[in-house]
Design a protein around this motif. Structure first.
Motif, PDB file in Angstrom:
ATOM      1  N   THR A 187       0.843  -1.209   0.000  1.00 49.26           N
ATOM      2  CA  THR A 187       0.000   0.000   0.000  1.00 49.26           C
ATOM      3  C   THR A 187       0.872   1.250   0.000  1.00 49.26           C
ATOM      4  N   ASN A 188       0.226   2.382  -0.207  1.00 49.11           N
ATOM      5  CA  ASN A 188       0.871   3.700  -0.151  1.00 49.11           C
ATOM      6  C   ASN A 188       2.111   3.784  -1.037  1.00 49.11           C
ATOM      7  N   VAL A 189       1.995   3.328  -2.256  1.00 50.61           N
ATOM      8  CA  VAL A 189       3.129   3.335  -3.185  1.00 50.61           C
ATOM      9  C   VAL A 189       3.312   4.746  -3.753  1.00 50.61           C
ATOM     10  N   GLU A 190       4.537   5.260  -3.642  1.00 50.57           N
ATOM     11  CA  GLU A 190       4.861   6.590  -4.172  1.00 50.57           C
ATOM     12  C   GLU A 190       6.241   6.562  -4.798  1.00 50.57           C
ATOM     13  N   GLY A 191       6.466   7.436  -5.742  1.00 45.89           N
ATOM     14  CA  GLY A 191       7.779   7.578  -6.338  1.00 45.89           C
ATOM     15  C   GLY A 191       8.282   9.002  -6.198  1.00 45.89           C
ATOM     16  N   SER A 192       9.597   9.153  -6.261  1.00 47.24           N
ATOM     17  CA  SER A 192      10.216  10.470  -6.186  1.00 47.24           C
ATOM     18  C   SER A 192      11.550  10.410  -6.917  1.00 47.24           C
ATOM     19  N   MET A 193      11.988  11.533  -7.466  1.00 45.08           N
ATOM     20  CA  MET A 193      13.295  11.555  -8.120  1.00 45.08           C
ATOM     21  C   MET A 193      13.938  12.920  -7.944  1.00 45.08           C
ATOM     22  N   ILE A 194      15.275  12.920  -8.084  1.00 43.27           N
ATOM     23  CA  ILE A 194      16.030  14.163  -7.971  1.00 43.27           C
ATOM     24  C   ILE A 194      17.238  14.091  -8.890  1.00 43.27           C
ATOM     25  N   LYS A 195      17.524  15.194  -9.565  1.00 39.38           N
ATOM     26  CA  LYS A 195      18.683  15.288 -10.455  1.00 39.38           C
ATOM     27  C   LYS A 195      19.862  15.855  -9.674  1.00 39.38           C
ATOM     28  N   THR A 196      21.060  15.328  -9.956  1.00 36.08           N
ATOM     29  CA  THR A 196      22.266  15.889  -9.336  1.00 36.08           C
ATOM     30  C   THR A 196      23.315  16.275 -10.375  1.00 36.08           C
ATOM     31  N   GLY A 197      23.105  15.911 -11.627  1.00 39.33           N
ATOM     32  CA  GLY A 197      24.066  16.248 -12.674  1.00 39.33           C
ATOM     33  C   GLY A 197      24.078  17.735 -12.968  1.00 39.33           C
ATOM     34  N   LEU A 198      25.256  18.284 -13.217  1.00 35.19           N
ATOM     35  CA  LEU A 198      25.428  19.711 -13.522  1.00 35.19           C
ATOM     36  C   LEU A 198      24.704  20.590 -12.500  1.00 35.19           C
ATOM     37  N   GLY A 199      24.947  20.318 -11.233  1.00 34.53           N
ATOM     38  CA  GLY A 199      24.363  21.126 -10.155  1.00 34.53           C
ATOM     39  C   GLY A 199      22.853  21.005 -10.058  1.00 34.53           C
ATOM     40  N   LYS A 218      22.872  12.182 -13.778  1.00 33.66           N
ATOM     41  CA  LYS A 218      23.201  11.687 -12.442  1.00 33.66           C
ATOM     42  C   LYS A 218      22.038  12.060 -11.533  1.00 33.66           C
ATOM     43  N   GLY A 219      21.814  11.235 -10.500  1.00 35.29           N
ATOM     44  CA  GLY A 219      20.725  11.532  -9.586  1.00 35.29           C
ATOM     45  C   GLY A 219      20.173  10.268  -8.960  1.00 35.29           C
ATOM     46  N   GLY A 220      18.979  10.380  -8.406  1.00 34.78           N
ATOM     47  CA  GLY A 220      18.374   9.253  -7.723  1.00 34.78           C
ATOM     48  C   GLY A 220      16.881   9.153  -7.951  1.00 34.78           C
ATOM     49  N   ILE A 221      16.399   7.917  -7.875  1.00 25.74           N
ATOM     50  CA  ILE A 221      14.973   7.610  -7.993  1.00 25.74           C
ATOM     51  C   ILE A 221      14.612   6.747  -6.801  1.00 25.74           C
ATOM     52  N   ALA A 222      13.460   6.999  -6.207  1.00 26.70           N
ATOM     53  CA  ALA A 222      13.048   6.209  -5.050  1.00 26.70           C
ATOM     54  C   ALA A 222      11.604   5.761  -5.179  1.00 26.70           C
ATOM     55  N   VAL A 223      11.334   4.611  -4.596  1.00 28.45           N
ATOM     56  CA  VAL A 223       9.969   4.114  -4.460  1.00 28.45           C
ATOM     57  C   VAL A 223       9.744   3.844  -2.978  1.00 28.45           C
ATOM     58  N   SER A 224       8.660   4.408  -2.463  1.00 33.61           N
ATOM     59  CA  SER A 224       8.281   4.233  -1.064  1.00 33.61           C
ATOM     60  C   SER A 224       6.975   3.445  -1.027  1.00 33.61           C
ATOM     61  N   PHE A 225       6.874   2.512  -0.079  1.00 28.82           N
ATOM     62  CA  PHE A 225       5.627   1.756   0.057  1.00 28.82           C
ATOM     63  C   PHE A 225       5.600   1.075   1.414  1.00 28.82           C
ATOM     64  N   PHE A 226       4.426   0.609   1.756  1.00 28.17           N
ATOM     65  CA  PHE A 226       4.268  -0.238   2.939  1.00 28.17           C
ATOM     66  C   PHE A 226       4.042  -1.663   2.466  1.00 28.17           C
ATOM     67  N   PHE A 227       4.679  -2.616   3.144  1.00 28.81           N
ATOM     68  CA  PHE A 227       4.342  -4.020   2.975  1.00 28.81           C
ATOM     69  C   PHE A 227       3.783  -4.460   4.318  1.00 28.81           C
ATOM     70  N   ALA A 228       2.491  -4.684   4.371  1.00 21.95           N
ATOM     71  CA  ALA A 228       1.781  -4.885   5.640  1.00 21.95           C
ATOM     72  C   ALA A 228       2.027  -3.631   6.477  1.00 21.95           C
ATOM     73  N   SER A 229       2.630  -3.758   7.643  1.00 18.10           N
ATOM     74  CA  SER A 229       2.828  -2.577   8.489  1.00 18.10           C
ATOM     75  C   SER A 229       4.266  -2.051   8.451  1.00 18.10           C
ATOM     76  N   THR A 230       5.096  -2.581   7.578  1.00 19.80           N
ATOM     77  CA  THR A 230       6.492  -2.158   7.497  1.00 19.80           C
ATOM     78  C   THR A 230       6.681  -1.230   6.300  1.00 19.80           C
ATOM     79  N   SER A 231       7.323  -0.087   6.541  1.00 18.33           N
ATOM     80  CA  SER A 231       7.575   0.855   5.447  1.00 18.33           C
ATOM     81  C   SER A 231       8.931   0.565   4.807  1.00 18.33           C
ATOM     82  N   PHE A 232       8.965   0.615   3.490  1.00 20.33           N
ATOM     83  CA  PHE A 232      10.171   0.358   2.712  1.00 20.33           C
ATOM     84  C   PHE A 232      10.468   1.540   1.796  1.00 20.33           C
ATOM     85  N   CYS A 233      11.749   1.773   1.571  1.00 22.83           N
ATOM     86  CA  CYS A 233      12.174   2.745   0.569  1.00 22.83           C
ATOM     87  C   CYS A 233      13.321   2.126  -0.221  1.00 22.83           C
ATOM     88  N   PHE A 234      13.139   2.012  -1.523  1.00 21.69           N
ATOM     89  CA  PHE A 234      14.183   1.557  -2.433  1.00 21.69           C
ATOM     90  C   PHE A 234      14.669   2.769  -3.211  1.00 21.69           C
TER      91      PHE A 234
END
Length: 194
Positions: free
Chosen positions: A20-32, A38-54
């Protein structure tokens, strides 16, 4: 997806209602922060009652850019945000993976010879990411499973031969998996030869 970086999550059909509560987010770090090479991408979610972020990240390249990689990590860590004011550290379980671009601080020929002789422990002593983590400068409180496979960077195209181009880039472990959370237990860590 952020330019050439992508993060895909797969869930077994039998477990889909636990996610549940699946969300995505991203941020650029290349050239300031202007470029997404360059940068990062994340996925946030709950599996049962535990929150995960990849998080998958592509950090600054180059042997001498350790400080820039650290700055990329800080920018991604503090800049990726989710709804309800949640950030990466808000999660119970956090897994970072990707091309962190940390190198081995030893000469090319020496590293190749040590790989041939199976002396990975000697090379890991000069691994930039290990050094930075031991000093508490980057990825604080994260764990990495023991590396017992040869460096995965950089090979000639379609071969298992380390870089023979004019650049002769030193073999290194640039692609890594780090985790943080009391309920995580990694069972395998390896590479797939060409």
């Amino acid at each position: 997806q952020l330019v050439g970086t992508a993060l895909m999550m797969f869930v077994r059909k039998a477990e889909i209602l636990n996610v549940t509560n699946v969300e995505g987010s991203m941020i650029k770090t290349g050239l300031g922060g202007m470029a997404g090479n360059k940068g990062g991408i994340a996925v946030s979610f709950f599996f049962a009652s535990t929150s995960f972020c990849f998080i998958t990240a592509h950090l600054a390249a180059g042997t001498n850019n350790v400080d820039e990689r650290h700055n990329n990590f800080e920018t991604i860590s503090s800049g990726l945000a989710f709804s309800r004011g949640r950030h990466i550290k808000s999660h119970d379980s956090i897994i970072w993976l990707g091309d962190f671009n940390y190198r081995i601080n030893l000469p090319y020929e020496y590293v190749k010879e040590e790989i041939k002789n199976g002396n990975l422990a000697k090379l890991l002593e000069k691994d930039q990411l290990n050094d930075q983590m031991e000093l508490g400068k980057t990825f604080p409180f994260y764990n990495e499973m023991q590396i017992n496979f040869p460096p995965t960077y950089k090979f000639d195209n379609d071969s298992n031969e380390y870089d023979t181009s004019e650049k002769m880039r030193t073999p290194s472990w640039t692609d890594r998996i780090l985790s943080r959370g009391p309920n995580l237990h990694q069972t395998s860590y390896g590479s797939v030869p060409n």
